[in-house]
Design a protein around this motif. Structure first.
Motif, mmCIF file in Angstrom:
data_model
loop_
_atom_site.group_PDB
_atom_site.id
_atom_site.type_symbol
_atom_site.label_atom_id
_atom_site.label_comp_id
_atom_site.label_asym_id
_atom_site.label_seq_id
_atom_site.Cartn_x
_atom_site.Cartn_y
_atom_site.Cartn_z
ATOM 1 N N SER A 285 0.854 -1.186 0.000
ATOM 2 C CA SER A 285 0.000 0.000 0.000
ATOM 3 C C SER A 285 0.889 1.234 0.000
ATOM 4 C CB SER A 285 -0.917 0.003 1.213
ATOM 5 O OG SER A 285 -0.177 0.085 2.405
ATOM 6 N N ASN A 286 0.391 2.289 -0.618
ATOM 7 C CA ASN A 286 1.145 3.537 -0.615
ATOM 8 C C ASN A 286 0.404 4.582 0.211
ATOM 9 O OD1 ASN A 286 -0.874 4.612 -2.275
ATOM 10 N ND2 ASN A 286 0.269 4.182 -4.140
ATOM 11 N N ASN A 287 0.981 5.738 0.338
ATOM 12 C CA ASN A 287 0.392 6.785 1.176
ATOM 13 C C ASN A 287 -0.908 7.338 0.609
ATOM 14 O OD1 ASN A 287 2.506 6.541 2.945
ATOM 15 N ND2 ASN A 287 3.721 8.138 1.986
ATOM 16 N N ALA A 288 -1.166 7.125 -0.677
ATOM 17 C CA ALA A 288 -2.380 7.627 -1.316
ATOM 18 C C ALA A 288 -3.554 6.664 -1.151
ATOM 19 C CB ALA A 288 -2.117 7.884 -2.795
ATOM 20 N N ASP B 148 -1.511 0.575 -10.468
ATOM 21 C CA ASP B 148 -1.964 0.681 -9.076
ATOM 22 C C ASP B 148 -3.426 0.263 -9.027
ATOM 23 O OD1 ASP B 148 0.402 1.589 -8.023
ATOM 24 O OD2 ASP B 148 -0.148 3.696 -8.131
ATOM 25 N N ARG C 106 -3.673 3.571 -2.333
ATOM 26 C CA ARG C 106 -3.729 2.655 -3.475
ATOM 27 C C ARG C 106 -2.788 1.482 -3.205
ATOM 28 N NH1 ARG C 106 -7.119 3.628 -7.523
ATOM 29 N NH2 ARG C 106 -5.703 2.763 -9.046
#
Length: 78
Positions: free
Chosen positions: A22-25, A52, A27
């Motif tokens: 997972s990323n900070n956005a 993504d 997604r």
């Protein structure tokens, strides 16, 4: 960034593990671990894929599909 995995499966001498990060956005990106060997002779390659995804499940399904594709055509990842 955190990562998750689904159940690994074996193909001959290889252990295939679909992964997601997972990323900070909010997604998710799909990744695939292909491992062979044991102990100090272990070799692991991790492939991260470009698209993504909005959900964990769709990213894991994509990673697992890439693992199945690799089983049919290992040279495609080189």
């Amino acid at each position: 960034m955190s990562s998750f995995s689904s159940l690994p499966f074996t193909v001959g001498k290889f252990l295939i593990t679909p992964l997601i990060r997972s990323n900070n956005a909010g997604r998710f990106s799909a990744a695939l671990s292909i491992r062979r060997g044991q102990g100090t002779q272990t070799h692991d390659r991790v492939y991260t894929f470009k698209p993504d995804f909005a959900s964990k499940d769709s990213a894991l399904v994509y990673a697992a599909a890439q693992g199945r594709y690799w089983m049919l055509n290992p040279a495609s990842f080189t």
